[in-house]
Write a protein that holds these residues in place. Structure first.
Motif, PDB file in Angstrom:
ATOM      1  N   UNK A  94      40.856  54.010  86.940  1.00 38.82           N
ATOM      2  CA  UNK A  94      40.306  52.674  87.195  1.00 38.82           C
ATOM      3  C   UNK A  94      38.790  52.675  87.320  1.00 38.82           C
ATOM      4  N   UNK A  95      38.220  53.769  87.798  1.00 42.56           N
ATOM      5  CA  UNK A  95      36.766  53.821  87.988  1.00 42.56           C
ATOM      6  C   UNK A  95      36.009  54.025  86.682  1.00 42.56           C
ATOM      7  N   UNK A  96      36.716  54.337  85.603  1.00 39.14           N
ATOM      8  CA  UNK A  96      36.066  54.632  84.338  1.00 39.14           C
ATOM      9  C   UNK A  96      35.754  53.359  83.558  1.00 39.14           C
ATOM     10  N   UNK A  97      34.648  53.384  82.823  1.00 39.50           N
ATOM     11  CA  UNK A  97      34.301  52.249  81.968  1.00 39.50           C
ATOM     12  C   UNK A  97      35.257  52.137  80.784  1.00 39.50           C
ATOM     13  N   UNK A  98      36.037  53.176  80.550  1.00 38.40           N
ATOM     14  CA  UNK A  98      37.026  53.161  79.469  1.00 38.40           C
ATOM     15  C   UNK A  98      38.433  52.814  79.953  1.00 38.40           C
ATOM     16  N   UNK A  99      38.576  52.426  81.226  1.00 39.69           N
ATOM     17  CA  UNK A  99      39.897  52.103  81.792  1.00 39.69           C
ATOM     18  C   UNK A  99      40.577  51.024  80.956  1.00 39.69           C
ATOM     19  N   UNK A 100      41.827  51.268  80.567  1.00 39.34           N
ATOM     20  CA  UNK A 100      42.515  50.340  79.670  1.00 39.34           C
ATOM     21  C   UNK A 100      43.253  49.224  80.401  1.00 39.34           C
ATOM     22  N   UNK A 101      43.367  49.317  81.728  1.00 36.88           N
ATOM     23  CA  UNK A 101      43.968  48.234  82.494  1.00 36.88           C
ATOM     24  C   UNK A 101      45.343  48.569  83.050  1.00 36.88           C
ATOM     25  N   UNK A 102      45.598  48.139  84.263  1.00 37.35           N
ATOM     26  CA  UNK A 102      46.872  48.443  84.919  1.00 37.35           C
ATOM     27  C   UNK A 102      48.072  47.862  84.183  1.00 37.35           C
ATOM     28  N   UNK A 103      47.934  46.623  83.690  1.00 36.69           N
ATOM     29  CA  UNK A 103      49.066  45.990  83.016  1.00 36.69           C
ATOM     30  C   UNK A 103      49.383  46.683  81.695  1.00 36.69           C
ATOM     31  N   UNK A 104      48.340  47.081  80.966  1.00 38.11           N
ATOM     32  CA  UNK A 104      48.555  47.806  79.709  1.00 38.11           C
ATOM     33  C   UNK A 104      49.245  49.142  79.972  1.00 38.11           C
TER      34      UNK A 104
END
Length: 274
Positions: A94-104
């Motif tokens: 979650x802290x990454x700028x590349x985080x794809x999202x919890x729902x995904x």
């Protein structure tokens, strides 16, 4: 792990690379996609290679959709490579700028679980180890193996973590659901026969009659086919190399895998409808 890809997995992975709904750039880049698509041998299915301008999600969806019907091995290789790249780039943090999202991530976990794989919240991917499952969870996992077997996936022939082939694992599961355990020392024909009887299916021990329902004839054939498939299994080589006895032709192995998937799927249908 040789992965069998399905439309459900294609949809999930396409969403994992999609950055059209977020601000700024997110890995993997189009250059990354070109590299992994090429390494998997799927450049011929890449819209960009055909001069089209498409987003990352549409690009991955097009390539993997082609692979579903034409080259499962290459498609599975691409899926594993993309997930590894997303994980290495921080896509699951979650802290990454590349985080794809919890729902995904949640949707991807569910999609892979349906097809017999475990995708962890931090991006680790592996086939389900059925030895740790029971009840409805095991039924669902076996269903994933059956679906993959019906499409010819050789890695579905032996069930992860159990030392059993798909039909043996399904028969043991049916009996365990009904009686709480199964006879571990029983030979395969006896184990399968008990499972068939538990599900109300016909076996060769049931004398045929002219007035019986046609599906009873089919079930006897399923029993005999299942015994034949099991006899083709390489009992000495479980987990190492091909799961079939030496000398079996490719056409025979393919038929055996698909037949096992159909029979296991039928047994699971009957189990869930009882």
């Amino acid at each position: 792990m040789t992965m069998l890809i399905t439309d459900l997995i294609v949809a999930a992975v396409s969403k994992m690379v999609d950055d059209s709904q977020v601000e700024g750039y997110r890995e993997p880049s189009h250059s990354d996609l070109e590299f992994y698509i090429g390494r998997a041998g799927l450049t011929n299915a890449d819209p960009k290679a055909q001069g089209q301008t498409v987003g990352k999600a549409k690009r991955v969806r097009a390539v993997l959709s082609w692979a579903v019907d034409n080259d499962q091995a290459a498609g599975g290789k691409l899926v594993e490579a993309l997930i590894s790249k997303i994980r290495a780039s921080g896509g699951f943090r979650e802290a990454s700028e590349n985080f794809i999202g919890r729902e995904v991530i949640r949707q991807a976990i569910e999609a892979f679980a349906t097809e017999g794989y475990v995708l962890s919240a931090d991006g680790a991917l592996q086939a389900k180890n059925l030895e740790t499952l029971s009840g409805k969870e095991l039924t669902d996992a076996l269903r994933g193996y059956a679906n993959r077997a019906q499409k010819g996936s050789e890695d579905a022939a032996l069930v992860s973590g159990t030392g059993k082939d798909l039909l043996e694992a399904t028969a043991a599961h049916v009996i365990t659901i009904k009686y709480g355990s199964y006879p571990q020392q029983a030979n395969f024909p006896a184990l399968l026969g008990q499972a068939f009887i538990t599900l109300g299916l016909a076996t060769p021990e049931d004398a045929p009659s002219s007035s019986e329902e046609p599906h009873r004839v089919m079930e006897r054939g399923m029993y005999q086919s299942a015994v034949g498939v099991n006899r083709l299994r390489n009992k000495e080589g479980s987990g190492h190399g091909r799961p079939w006895v030496p000398g079996i032709e490719r056409a025979e192995a393919k038929a055996a895998i698909e037949m096992a998937g159909i029979i296991a799927g039928y047994m699971l249908d009957k189990l869930e409808n009882r």
